[in-house]
Scaffold this active site. Structure first.
Site, mmCIF file in Angstrom:
data_model
loop_
_atom_site.group_PDB
_atom_site.id
_atom_site.type_symbol
_atom_site.label_atom_id
_atom_site.label_comp_id
_atom_site.label_asym_id
_atom_site.label_seq_id
_atom_site.Cartn_x
_atom_site.Cartn_y
_atom_site.Cartn_z
ATOM 1 N N ASN A 1 -41.645 -5.691 -35.577
ATOM 2 C CA ASN A 1 -41.969 -6.874 -36.380
ATOM 3 C C ASN A 1 -43.426 -6.793 -36.819
ATOM 4 O O ASN A 1 -44.120 -5.817 -36.508
ATOM 5 C CB ASN A 1 -41.674 -8.159 -35.594
ATOM 6 C CG ASN A 1 -42.472 -8.209 -34.306
ATOM 7 O OD1 ASN A 1 -43.689 -8.240 -34.319
ATOM 8 N ND2 ASN A 1 -41.770 -8.173 -33.165
ATOM 9 N N ASP B 1 -36.350 -9.557 -30.033
ATOM 10 C CA ASP B 1 -35.287 -10.263 -29.304
ATOM 11 C C ASP B 1 -34.124 -9.328 -28.981
ATOM 12 O O ASP B 1 -33.478 -9.487 -27.957
ATOM 13 C CB ASP B 1 -34.775 -11.432 -30.150
ATOM 14 C CG ASP B 1 -35.821 -12.536 -30.225
ATOM 15 O OD1 ASP B 1 -36.426 -12.833 -29.184
ATOM 16 O OD2 ASP B 1 -36.042 -13.075 -31.329
ATOM 17 N N LYS C 1 -31.189 11.891 -34.893
ATOM 18 C CA LYS C 1 -31.381 11.076 -36.098
ATOM 19 C C LYS C 1 -30.020 10.750 -36.731
ATOM 20 O O LYS C 1 -29.185 11.648 -36.914
ATOM 21 C CB LYS C 1 -32.252 11.843 -37.095
ATOM 22 C CG LYS C 1 -32.587 11.036 -38.313
ATOM 23 C CD LYS C 1 -33.438 11.824 -39.293
ATOM 24 C CE LYS C 1 -33.598 11.030 -40.568
ATOM 25 N NZ LYS C 1 -34.129 11.834 -41.661
ATOM 26 N N PRO D 1 -34.746 -8.682 -22.238
ATOM 27 C CA PRO D 1 -35.060 -9.694 -21.223
ATOM 28 C C PRO D 1 -36.211 -10.571 -21.694
ATOM 29 O O PRO D 1 -37.101 -10.101 -22.416
ATOM 30 C CB PRO D 1 -35.462 -8.868 -19.999
ATOM 31 C CG PRO D 1 -35.847 -7.529 -20.530
ATOM 32 C CD PRO D 1 -35.072 -7.322 -21.798
ATOM 33 N N ASP D 2 -36.201 -11.839 -21.309
ATOM 34 C CA ASP D 2 -37.287 -12.761 -21.668
ATOM 35 C C ASP D 2 -38.392 -12.638 -20.615
ATOM 36 O O ASP D 2 -38.236 -13.086 -19.475
ATOM 37 C CB ASP D 2 -36.755 -14.193 -21.750
ATOM 38 C CG ASP D 2 -37.779 -15.125 -22.384
ATOM 39 O OD1 ASP D 2 -38.978 -14.995 -22.055
ATOM 40 O OD2 ASP D 2 -37.383 -15.965 -23.211
ATOM 41 N N ILE D 3 -39.485 -12.025 -21.009
ATOM 42 C CA ILE D 3 -40.568 -11.712 -20.056
ATOM 43 C C ILE D 3 -41.216 -13.006 -19.544
ATOM 44 O O ILE D 3 -41.393 -13.208 -18.342
ATOM 45 C CB ILE D 3 -41.629 -10.824 -20.741
ATOM 46 C CG1 ILE D 3 -40.963 -9.550 -21.278
ATOM 47 C CG2 ILE D 3 -42.761 -10.497 -19.782
ATOM 48 C CD1 ILE D 3 -41.828 -8.739 -22.230
ATOM 49 N N PHE E 1 -46.612 -18.393 -26.318
ATOM 50 C CA PHE E 1 -46.908 -18.607 -27.731
ATOM 51 C C PHE E 1 -45.580 -18.843 -28.443
ATOM 52 O O PHE E 1 -44.552 -18.304 -28.039
ATOM 53 C CB PHE E 1 -47.605 -17.386 -28.345
ATOM 54 C CG PHE E 1 -49.107 -17.475 -28.297
ATOM 55 C CD1 PHE E 1 -49.772 -17.452 -27.072
ATOM 56 C CD2 PHE E 1 -49.854 -17.593 -29.459
ATOM 57 C CE1 PHE E 1 -51.153 -17.542 -27.012
ATOM 58 C CE2 PHE E 1 -51.241 -17.687 -29.414
ATOM 59 C CZ PHE E 1 -51.886 -17.660 -28.191
ATOM 60 N N LYS F 1 -39.125 -24.867 -26.813
ATOM 61 C CA LYS F 1 -39.381 -23.564 -26.181
ATOM 62 C C LYS F 1 -40.110 -23.740 -24.857
ATOM 63 O O LYS F 1 -39.849 -23.048 -23.877
ATOM 64 C CB LYS F 1 -40.234 -22.728 -27.146
ATOM 65 C CG LYS F 1 -39.942 -21.269 -27.120
ATOM 66 C CD LYS F 1 -40.470 -20.561 -28.349
ATOM 67 C CE LYS F 1 -39.395 -20.320 -29.378
ATOM 68 N NZ LYS F 1 -39.805 -19.528 -30.510
ATOM 69 N N LYS G 1 -38.390 -22.334 -21.478
ATOM 70 C CA LYS G 1 -38.997 -21.228 -20.735
ATOM 71 C C LYS G 1 -39.614 -21.711 -19.426
ATOM 72 O O LYS G 1 -40.046 -20.898 -18.606
ATOM 73 C CB LYS G 1 -40.040 -20.516 -21.586
ATOM 74 C CG LYS G 1 -39.474 -20.055 -22.929
ATOM 75 C CD LYS G 1 -39.973 -18.723 -23.383
ATOM 76 C CE LYS G 1 -39.268 -18.344 -24.686
ATOM 77 N NZ LYS G 1 -39.255 -16.914 -24.932
HETATM 78 N N1 CTP Z 1 -41.296 -13.862 -25.064
HETATM 79 C C1 CTP Z 1 -41.190 -12.988 -24.015
HETATM 80 N N2 CTP Z 1 -40.102 -12.151 -23.950
HETATM 81 C C2 CTP Z 1 -39.161 -12.162 -24.878
HETATM 82 C C3 CTP Z 1 -39.262 -13.051 -25.977
HETATM 83 C C4 CTP Z 1 -40.343 -13.892 -26.030
HETATM 84 O O1 CTP Z 1 -42.082 -12.975 -23.150
HETATM 85 N N3 CTP Z 1 -38.146 -11.331 -24.779
HETATM 86 C C5 CTP Z 1 -42.426 -14.794 -25.099
HETATM 87 C C6 CTP Z 1 -43.388 -14.542 -26.231
HETATM 88 O O2 CTP Z 1 -44.412 -13.642 -25.865
HETATM 89 C C7 CTP Z 1 -43.924 -15.930 -26.499
HETATM 90 C C8 CTP Z 1 -42.742 -16.833 -26.165
HETATM 91 O O3 CTP Z 1 -41.907 -16.070 -25.298
HETATM 92 O O4 CTP Z 1 -44.945 -16.277 -25.609
HETATM 93 C C9 CTP Z 1 -41.960 -17.281 -27.358
HETATM 94 O O5 CTP Z 1 -41.577 -16.166 -28.135
HETATM 95 P P1 CTP Z 1 -40.701 -16.366 -29.432
HETATM 96 O O6 CTP Z 1 -40.360 -15.022 -29.984
HETATM 97 O O7 CTP Z 1 -41.364 -17.372 -30.318
HETATM 98 O O8 CTP Z 1 -39.429 -17.079 -28.804
HETATM 99 P P2 CTP Z 1 -37.997 -16.590 -28.452
HETATM 100 O O9 CTP Z 1 -37.764 -16.921 -27.037
HETATM 101 O O10 CTP Z 1 -37.822 -15.155 -28.823
HETATM 102 O O11 CTP Z 1 -37.118 -17.551 -29.362
HETATM 103 P P3 CTP Z 1 -36.705 -17.433 -30.904
HETATM 104 O O12 CTP Z 1 -36.839 -15.991 -31.292
HETATM 105 O O13 CTP Z 1 -35.329 -17.911 -30.910
HETATM 106 O O14 CTP Z 1 -37.639 -18.329 -31.650
#
Ligand code: CTP
Length: 419
Positions: free
Chosen positions: A218, A287, A297, A315-317, A335, A349, A353
């Site tokens: 991204n 995501d 390739k 995974p959501d860190i 953030f 959010k 979280k």
């Molecule tokens: N974050 C994280 N790990 C992930 C996704 C997000 O640690 N896999 C953290 C980001 O660093 C940020 C916060 O979660 O601090 C929100 O990230 P964002 O991308 O805005 O939210 P998402 O949970 O991915 O939700 P969405 O994409 O549906 O807006």
């Protein structure tokens, strides 16, 4: 590329001392850096320094006549050694030669620079030294003894760096580069709000491979996260920065761990998080990743069939760190980069979280830019940090986090005065 604020030394008056050494050539650039950063600069040179660079050069760059000896009649009452430091916010000596450091350690005062250092109001005019010398001179026990003494007397020693030396040798003792010196001087003036704290920061995008040459990523530049890391380090914290693929210099004093994928970022963060006081998640973690990246390739086929990619969720860190047991859980700051409904999404959010603080910003309006607007969203409500460069915002955020940490700490028991 590095993150910087616009005029970090605005309103500061720096007395820049030069003692003799080949690194005097860097002092010209350093003078420019100080002036560009908003400082007024008064140069003082030793006679030895004048063998390496002229006073004319430094006068032109600083916009002020240079002082070179204690008998100069321009200062009021011919007291240059007194006058010069009375208005100064700091004396910075760059380069500081082995001989000059020896003089300072012994309190000798046989030229204007050493005399001025001895006569400065020590409680309100700090002394910063940027040593520059051959590696053998640097390593000599006499130099190290003198450095220990000047440190004990309150001087701050910047560097030195390591690498090729003018004499052809390689090792410790190079004067720091002008931009490094500037970063250290700016850091010196920051309040040490996070002294003794450990701060973990994620920054940048992640890169999720589809095959050996392509992937999903991204537009996050990492600038905000690097600014937070720098601001926390400048505030006295020990900072670990877990960075996705970005083209940014590591802020000085920050420990950096480079990662590629979201899973690698997750592993690095979860390894370090339990020993941290604060976790700031600025990274734009992808995501989704390809569930099974191709080992070779992916080629176009004769029938032009579109490749099929199966996705898996990363995974959501942040949420994982926020779920650590209380004893090992750092204070978590997330953030939220959104394209619409900023506050609504940020509030949602924060709850989802399980973190006390979310910093909301408009993603498309900030990615890659040097400035931003932030809104701090907590359980009580919102507070906006108006548009500013990212380092200024990061410093405000760090101050806010420090205040939140202080509010969480148990009050220290009052001392009972003996009567
Ligand atoms: N974050 C994280 N790990 C992930 C996704 C997000 O640690 N896999 C953290 C980001 O660093 C940020 C916060 O979660 O601090 C929100 O990230 P964002 O991308 O805005 O939210 P998402 O949970 O991915 O939700 P969405 O994409 O549906 O807006």
């Amino acid at each position: 590329m590095s993150v910087a604020d616009a005029a970090p030394l605005a309103g500061r008056h720096i007395v820049l001392g030069l003692s003799g050494g080949i690194a005097c050539y860097k002092a010209a650039d350093f003078t420019r850096e100080l002036v560009k950063a908003g400082a007024t600069v008064q140069v003082v040179m030793t006679e030895a320094a004048e063998h390496f660079i002229t006073a004319t050069t430094l006068q032109a760059l600083s916009g002020r006549a240079v002082f070179t000896n204690q008998w100069d009649a321009r200062a009021a009452g011919s007291m240059a050694h007194i006058d010069l430091t009375r208005e100064a916010d700091a004396v910075v000596i760059a380069p500081a030669s082995a001989d000059l450091i020896t003089k300072l350690a012994q309190g000798r005062a046989d030229d204007l620079l050493s005399l001025m250092c001895l006569a400065r109001p020590i409680a309100r005019c700090p002394l910063l030294l940027a040593p520059a010398m051959n590696r053998e001179m640097w390593a000599h026990p006499a130099t190290q003894r003198n450095l220990a003494q000047v440190r004990a007397d309150g001087a701050e020693v910047l560097g030195p760096g390591n690498g090729d030396q003018a004499c052809g040798e390689v090792g410790d003792g190079r004067m720091l580069e002008p931009t490094e010196l500037l970063a250290d001087v700016v850091a010196f003036f920051q309040p040490k709000l996070l002294a003794g704290k450990r701060v973990l920061v994620t920054a940048g995008p992640t890169f999720e491979p589809l095959d050996p040459v392509r992937g999903i990523t991204n537009r996050s530049s990492g600038k905000m996260g690097f600014a937070v890391a720098r601001a926390a380090a400048d505030a006295g914290a020990a900072v670990t920065l877990v960075a996705g693929p970005v083209a940014l210099d590591t802020p000085r004093g920050v420990r950096r761990i480079d990662v590629g994928t979201g899973q690698q970022m997750f592993d690095a963060v979860l390894q370090h998080a339990p020993t941290q006081h604060v976790f700031v998640a600025t990274a734009a973690v992808a995501d989704w990743r390809a569930a099974h990246p191709a080992e070779r390739k992916i080629k176009k086929t004769a029938d032009r069939a579109m490749p099929h990619v199966e996705f898996a969720e990363n995974p959501d860190i942040l949420a994982a760190v926020a779920r650590l047991p209380a004893a090992t859980r750092p204070y978590c700051v997330g953030f939220a980069a959104e394209s619409h409904d900023l506050l609504h999404q940020a509030r949602e959010k924060r709850e989802r979280k399980g973190v006390p603080l979310i910093v909301a910003n408009l993603g498309p309006a900030t990615f890659g830019r040097d400035d931003n607007v932030l809104t701090l969203v907590d359980a009580q409500g919102e507070r906006e940090l108006p548009r500013a460069d990212k380092l200024t915002l990061a410093r405000q955020l760090v101050a806010d986090i420090a205040a939140r940490l202080a509010a969480l700490e148990p009050p220290t028991s009052p001392t009972i005065a003996s009567t």
